[in-house]
Design a protein around this motif. Structure first.
Motif, PDB file in Angstrom:
ATOM      1  N   ARG A   2       0.835  -1.193   0.000  1.00  0.00           N
ATOM      2  CA  ARG A   2       0.000   0.000   0.000  1.00  0.00           C
ATOM      3  C   ARG A   2       0.870   1.244   0.000  1.00  0.00           C
ATOM      4  O   ARG A   2       1.941   1.274   0.584  1.00  0.00           O
ATOM      5  CB  ARG A   2      -0.859   0.042   1.256  1.00  0.00           C
ATOM      6  CG  ARG A   2      -1.843  -1.046   1.381  1.00  0.00           C
ATOM      7  CD  ARG A   2      -2.680  -0.818   2.589  1.00  0.00           C
ATOM      8  NE  ARG A   2      -1.861  -0.807   3.802  1.00  0.00           N
ATOM      9  CZ  ARG A   2      -2.284  -1.125   4.983  1.00  0.00           C
ATOM     10  NH1 ARG A   2      -3.511  -1.491   5.147  1.00  0.00           N
ATOM     11  NH2 ARG A   2      -1.502  -1.079   6.029  1.00  0.00           N
ATOM     12  N   ARG A   3       0.368   2.254  -0.655  1.00  0.00           N
ATOM     13  CA  ARG A   3       0.957   3.595  -0.601  1.00  0.00           C
ATOM     14  C   ARG A   3       2.452   3.593  -0.898  1.00  0.00           C
ATOM     15  O   ARG A   3       3.244   4.204  -0.187  1.00  0.00           O
ATOM     16  CB  ARG A   3       0.679   4.210   0.759  1.00  0.00           C
ATOM     17  CG  ARG A   3      -0.790   4.282   1.049  1.00  0.00           C
ATOM     18  CD  ARG A   3      -1.039   4.817   2.412  1.00  0.00           C
ATOM     19  NE  ARG A   3      -2.460   4.875   2.616  1.00  0.00           N
ATOM     20  CZ  ARG A   3      -3.062   4.462   3.691  1.00  0.00           C
ATOM     21  NH1 ARG A   3      -2.369   4.008   4.688  1.00  0.00           N
ATOM     22  NH2 ARG A   3      -4.353   4.533   3.806  1.00  0.00           N
ATOM     23  N   MET A   4       2.838   2.914  -1.953  1.00  0.00           N
ATOM     24  CA  MET A   4       4.253   2.800  -2.259  1.00  0.00           C
ATOM     25  C   MET A   4       4.864   4.141  -2.660  1.00  0.00           C
ATOM     26  O   MET A   4       5.964   4.477  -2.236  1.00  0.00           O
ATOM     27  CB  MET A   4       4.486   1.769  -3.364  1.00  0.00           C
ATOM     28  CG  MET A   4       5.949   1.494  -3.578  1.00  0.00           C
ATOM     29  SD  MET A   4       6.356   0.011  -4.505  1.00  0.00           S
ATOM     30  CE  MET A   4       5.285   0.019  -5.885  1.00  0.00           C
ATOM     31  N   ALA A   5       4.159   4.933  -3.455  1.00  0.00           N
ATOM     32  CA  ALA A   5       4.700   6.226  -3.873  1.00  0.00           C
ATOM     33  C   ALA A   5       4.844   7.164  -2.673  1.00  0.00           C
ATOM     34  O   ALA A   5       5.846   7.873  -2.548  1.00  0.00           O
ATOM     35  CB  ALA A   5       3.798   6.854  -4.935  1.00  0.00           C
ATOM     36  N   THR A   6       3.866   7.154  -1.782  1.00  0.00           N
ATOM     37  CA  THR A   6       3.943   7.988  -0.589  1.00  0.00           C
ATOM     38  C   THR A   6       5.104   7.548   0.295  1.00  0.00           C
ATOM     39  O   THR A   6       5.854   8.377   0.823  1.00  0.00           O
ATOM     40  CB  THR A   6       2.627   7.919   0.212  1.00  0.00           C
ATOM     41  OG1 THR A   6       1.572   8.377  -0.623  1.00  0.00           O
ATOM     42  CG2 THR A   6       2.687   8.765   1.462  1.00  0.00           C
ATOM     43  N   PHE A 135       6.987  16.740  -6.703  1.00  0.00           N
ATOM     44  CA  PHE A 135       6.888  15.295  -6.906  1.00  0.00           C
ATOM     45  C   PHE A 135       6.294  14.604  -5.687  1.00  0.00           C
ATOM     46  O   PHE A 135       5.555  13.629  -5.807  1.00  0.00           O
ATOM     47  CB  PHE A 135       8.257  14.694  -7.237  1.00  0.00           C
ATOM     48  CG  PHE A 135       8.642  14.845  -8.677  1.00  0.00           C
ATOM     49  CD1 PHE A 135       7.772  14.519  -9.703  1.00  0.00           C
ATOM     50  CD2 PHE A 135       9.898  15.304  -9.011  1.00  0.00           C
ATOM     51  CE1 PHE A 135       8.132  14.655 -11.030  1.00  0.00           C
ATOM     52  CE2 PHE A 135      10.276  15.452 -10.344  1.00  0.00           C
ATOM     53  CZ  PHE A 135       9.391  15.122 -11.352  1.00  0.00           C
ATOM     54  N   THR A 136       6.611  15.094  -4.498  1.00  0.00           N
ATOM     55  CA  THR A 136       6.055  14.505  -3.277  1.00  0.00           C
ATOM     56  C   THR A 136       4.544  14.637  -3.257  1.00  0.00           C
ATOM     57  O   THR A 136       3.832  13.662  -3.002  1.00  0.00           O
ATOM     58  CB  THR A 136       6.660  15.180  -2.030  1.00  0.00           C
ATOM     59  OG1 THR A 136       8.073  14.971  -2.044  1.00  0.00           O
ATOM     60  CG2 THR A 136       6.064  14.623  -0.760  1.00  0.00           C
ATOM     61  N   PHE A 137       4.049  15.830  -3.530  1.00  0.00           N
ATOM     62  CA  PHE A 137       2.603  16.005  -3.524  1.00  0.00           C
ATOM     63  C   PHE A 137       1.945  15.262  -4.676  1.00  0.00           C
ATOM     64  O   PHE A 137       0.817  14.784  -4.560  1.00  0.00           O
ATOM     65  CB  PHE A 137       2.235  17.487  -3.497  1.00  0.00           C
ATOM     66  CG  PHE A 137       2.469  18.095  -2.144  1.00  0.00           C
ATOM     67  CD1 PHE A 137       1.679  17.743  -1.071  1.00  0.00           C
ATOM     68  CD2 PHE A 137       3.499  18.993  -1.945  1.00  0.00           C
ATOM     69  CE1 PHE A 137       1.900  18.273   0.188  1.00  0.00           C
ATOM     70  CE2 PHE A 137       3.726  19.542  -0.697  1.00  0.00           C
ATOM     71  CZ  PHE A 137       2.923  19.177   0.376  1.00  0.00           C
ATOM     72  N   GLY A 138       2.655  15.089  -5.783  1.00  0.00           N
ATOM     73  CA  GLY A 138       2.149  14.261  -6.875  1.00  0.00           C
ATOM     74  C   GLY A 138       2.036  12.801  -6.455  1.00  0.00           C
ATOM     75  O   GLY A 138       1.055  12.123  -6.777  1.00  0.00           O
ATOM     76  N   ALA A 139       3.030  12.307  -5.720  1.00  0.00           N
ATOM     77  CA  ALA A 139       2.987  10.926  -5.214  1.00  0.00           C
ATOM     78  C   ALA A 139       1.831  10.744  -4.242  1.00  0.00           C
ATOM     79  O   ALA A 139       1.130   9.727  -4.271  1.00  0.00           O
ATOM     80  CB  ALA A 139       4.309  10.568  -4.540  1.00  0.00           C
ATOM     81  N   LEU A 140       1.626  11.727  -3.390  1.00  0.00           N
ATOM     82  CA  LEU A 140       0.518  11.641  -2.441  1.00  0.00           C
ATOM     83  C   LEU A 140      -0.824  11.619  -3.162  1.00  0.00           C
ATOM     84  O   LEU A 140      -1.719  10.844  -2.807  1.00  0.00           O
ATOM     85  CB  LEU A 140       0.568  12.817  -1.467  1.00  0.00           C
ATOM     86  CG  LEU A 140       1.798  12.867  -0.567  1.00  0.00           C
ATOM     87  CD1 LEU A 140       1.809  14.164   0.218  1.00  0.00           C
ATOM     88  CD2 LEU A 140       1.836  11.683   0.351  1.00  0.00           C
ATOM     89  N   LEU A 141      -0.967  12.453  -4.171  1.00  0.00           N
ATOM     90  CA  LEU A 141      -2.201  12.484  -4.945  1.00  0.00           C
ATOM     91  C   LEU A 141      -2.403  11.166  -5.675  1.00  0.00           C
ATOM     92  O   LEU A 141      -3.510  10.615  -5.697  1.00  0.00           O
ATOM     93  CB  LEU A 141      -2.176  13.655  -5.930  1.00  0.00           C
ATOM     94  CG  LEU A 141      -3.402  13.796  -6.822  1.00  0.00           C
ATOM     95  CD1 LEU A 141      -4.647  14.071  -5.981  1.00  0.00           C
ATOM     96  CD2 LEU A 141      -3.190  14.916  -7.828  1.00  0.00           C
TER      97      LEU A 141
END
Length: 187
Positions: A2-6, A135-141
């Motif tokens: 779960r949530r790998m990008a985050t 990029f961080t906020f893109g990963a979270l989205l």
């Protein structure tokens, strides 16, 4: 997972804040004592000191701030990747608070860059820091959009819809068989 990008984004920020905190502690002269304690091997792996020109107490205050951020990012990662869904849901406010701290870090960067403070050197040169934040906020989205809502009411509704579809199929088959039988009698 779960949530790998985050997790990846928060891990990168944890590394950045931890290393920046160590480098600021090094500039404050706090790591000089570790050299006497046999930590030479670890400290030789550290990048060259920043030499920002901050006073030792200023560098130490910023080092503590970065260390607290690193701990917060670590807590957010651990909570979001807990094996229990209930624990992961409880950890979301912690991760949200850490992300709020990331916004505060952006404000610190912006204010230090605009005022010409030596602290801006911690964040590097060029737009790399701001691109990393984007990029961080893109990963979270991305993770937010990809996460399936695991609401039990939705699952019950889905099962009820499937049951209604199967019942309708059975009725349609029975009606079709009955109409075929009635056509056969009239011929």
């Amino acid at each position: 997972m779960r949530r790998m990008a985050t997790t990846l984004a928060l891990s990168a920020w944890m590394g950045f804040t931890a290393l920046s905190g160590l480098r600021l502690a090094q500039e404050a002269g706090m790591l000089d004592r570790l050299l006497d304690g046999g930590w030479n091997g670890l400290l030789t792996l550290m990048p060259v000191p920043l030499e920002l020109g901050l006073l030792p107490n200023q560098a130490l205050a910023f080092a503590a701030t970065f260390a607290a951020l690193a701990i917060g990012f670590g807590m957010g990662i651990a909570g979001l990747n807990a094996s229990s869904t209930a624990v992961a849901r409880k950890a979301e406010p912690v991760a949200g608070a850490v992300l709020f701290a990331l916004v505060a870090l952006v404000a610190l960067y912006a204010s230090s860059a605009l005022t010409g403070s030596q602290l801006a050197g911690v964040f590097g040169e060029g737009p790399g820091f701001l691109v990393s934040v984007a990029f961080t906020f893109g990963a979270l989205l991305f993770d937010h959009l990809m996460e399936a809502d695991e609401d039990p009411a939705d699952e019950a509704t889905f099962k009820a819809v499937l049951a209604a579809i199967k019942a309708a199929e059975r009725r349609a088959l029975l009606e079709n068989q009955q109409s075929n039988f009635e056509e056969g009698e009239t011929r």
